[in-house]
Design a protein around this motif. Sequence first.
Motif, PDB file in Angstrom:
ATOM      1  N   TYR A 151      32.251  13.900  19.979  1.00 17.69           N
ATOM      2  CA  TYR A 151      32.711  15.021  19.159  1.00 17.69           C
ATOM      3  C   TYR A 151      31.551  15.748  18.482  1.00 17.69           C
ATOM      4  O   TYR A 151      31.555  16.984  18.375  1.00 17.69           O
ATOM      5  N   ARG A 152      30.562  14.997  18.023  1.00 20.35           N
ATOM      6  CA  ARG A 152      29.416  15.617  17.380  1.00 20.35           C
ATOM      7  C   ARG A 152      28.692  16.542  18.352  1.00 20.35           C
ATOM      8  O   ARG A 152      28.390  17.698  18.037  1.00 20.35           O
ATOM      9  N   ARG A 153      28.437  16.046  19.548  1.00 18.95           N
ATOM     10  CA  ARG A 153      27.726  16.853  20.538  1.00 18.95           C
ATOM     11  C   ARG A 153      28.614  17.982  21.065  1.00 18.95           C
ATOM     12  O   ARG A 153      28.132  19.095  21.313  1.00 18.95           O
ATOM     13  N   PHE A 154      29.887  17.730  21.254  1.00 16.71           N
ATOM     14  CA  PHE A 154      30.782  18.739  21.808  1.00 16.71           C
ATOM     15  C   PHE A 154      30.796  19.990  20.936  1.00 16.71           C
ATOM     16  O   PHE A 154      30.733  21.122  21.443  1.00 16.71           O
ATOM     17  N   GLY A 157      45.010  18.381  24.012  1.00 16.63           N
ATOM     18  CA  GLY A 157      44.728  18.664  22.616  1.00 16.63           C
ATOM     19  C   GLY A 157      44.933  17.498  21.680  1.00 16.63           C
ATOM     20  O   GLY A 157      45.189  17.692  20.482  1.00 16.63           O
ATOM     21  N   PHE A 158      44.817  16.265  22.186  1.00 14.08           N
ATOM     22  CA  PHE A 158      45.018  15.093  21.338  1.00 14.08           C
ATOM     23  C   PHE A 158      43.931  14.999  20.276  1.00 14.08           C
ATOM     24  O   PHE A 158      42.776  15.373  20.505  1.00 14.08           O
ATOM     25  N   PHE A 162      37.486  10.942  27.011  1.00  9.33           N
ATOM     26  CA  PHE A 162      37.654  11.719  25.774  1.00  9.33           C
ATOM     27  C   PHE A 162      37.871  13.200  26.101  1.00  9.33           C
ATOM     28  O   PHE A 162      38.741  13.855  25.525  1.00  9.33           O
ATOM     29  N   LEU A 163      37.056  13.719  27.012  1.00  8.30           N
ATOM     30  CA  LEU A 163      37.088  15.135  27.355  1.00  8.30           C
ATOM     31  C   LEU A 163      38.440  15.552  27.919  1.00  8.30           C
ATOM     32  O   LEU A 163      39.005  16.578  27.533  1.00  8.30           O
ATOM     33  N   ALA A 195      42.044   4.818  24.140  1.00  5.09           N
ATOM     34  CA  ALA A 195      40.865   4.266  24.813  1.00  5.09           C
ATOM     35  C   ALA A 195      40.769   2.762  24.614  1.00  5.09           C
ATOM     36  O   ALA A 195      40.358   2.030  25.527  1.00  5.09           O
ATOM     37  N   LEU A 196      41.136   2.279  23.421  1.00  7.17           N
ATOM     38  CA  LEU A 196      41.107   0.834  23.186  1.00  7.17           C
ATOM     39  C   LEU A 196      42.001   0.111  24.176  1.00  7.17           C
ATOM     40  O   LEU A 196      41.657  -0.973  24.671  1.00  7.17           O
TER      41      LEU A 196
END
Length: 384
Positions: free
Chosen positions: A332-335, A301-302, A293-294, A311-312
């Motif tokens: 995303y929440r933690r980022f 910038g996806f 993800f990172l 990812a799937l």
Amino acid sequence: DLDRLVAERRRSTTWTRAGDAPEATTVEFSFEGVLAKEPVLRDACDIDRVFPRAPFVPADHGDLAERCETILGLQTAGLKTRLAHTGTKAAVIGLSGGLDSTLALLVTARAFDALGLPRTGITAVSMPGFGTTHRTKSNAESLARDLGVSFREVSIHAAVEQHFKDIEHDPAVQDVTYENSQARERTQILMDLANQTGGFVIGTGDLSELALGWATYNGDHMSMYAVNASVPKTLVRHLVRYAADVFGGRIAEVLLDILDTPVSPELLPPTGDGEIAQKTEDLVGPYELHDYFLYYLLRFGFEPGKIYRMALKSFEGVYDAKTVHTWLRTFYRRFFAQQFKRSCLPDGPKVGSVTLSPRGDWRMPSDASSRLWLAQIDALNPVD
């Protein structure tokens, strides 16, 4: 991949706009109405391209060994420069027996060798606490001894227990206060030992932990030079394995056992049989997913919907859609929520195309809202 092209042209200062170059031709096009005529475009989830599961790691083994040597060289050069610039001939590292501190020690040893300084100027400190297991403690001491650096053991039990009394915290309540008190006590010990020896503290945290905010603010989050700050967890593993291949012998045995040890901050008491009870990936998710993800978030910038579909395909047969969706939302929440820790990072070398340094490539306000990104993730159907 139009998103990728746009991202690359935004990053590249050598890209020339069509209007600035007479030899360039602008070709206008549109997909509007195409689907009504013929099925040229397919569903967004129906993709053939498979993106690498570990985008930070070269797939070819030969390239991987060369890349590992290059990265270790860059980390070493950065630390060597800082040591020489400050005239420092001593360094202090909290050595836990885990991957990150192991890599930091290996890099520091190389830097001291490059400067012609004795490795005894490096003090590796084991600071056993409430969650420390015999395995990690033994590996830390063995690695320090085998590398020829100075080794000290400073238990934090009494100091943290006194601290609990001072702030009136019940040690039976094993909450965030219980955990973070240990991390901050360890940082205090390292900082004070650095003052004693005339050196400075080498940070051990990696890029993946910075992205997730998996660090105690003003605890392991803080140091005087963070050698692993732009190295993701998936790459840390390969760097340590590469070092094992280079060293061989007893050091390789210790390094391979460290590689086989579950990733853990060891802040909660071990299980009844002395095994690690607190496993990081059970709490925040698999690092191979988070690094995936990172990379595609920062490098190109996806948007989260696109990363989810990618990812799937990439992790088909490894993680189901619900699992990918769950950890994507966590990421995303933690980022977004943890940017405040990245806004005051110690210095560290940049060794790749992705970094979260506030003095380098990453600019983000600490109070940036994740609402739009989380809304897009929540609109996804993880059953599909």
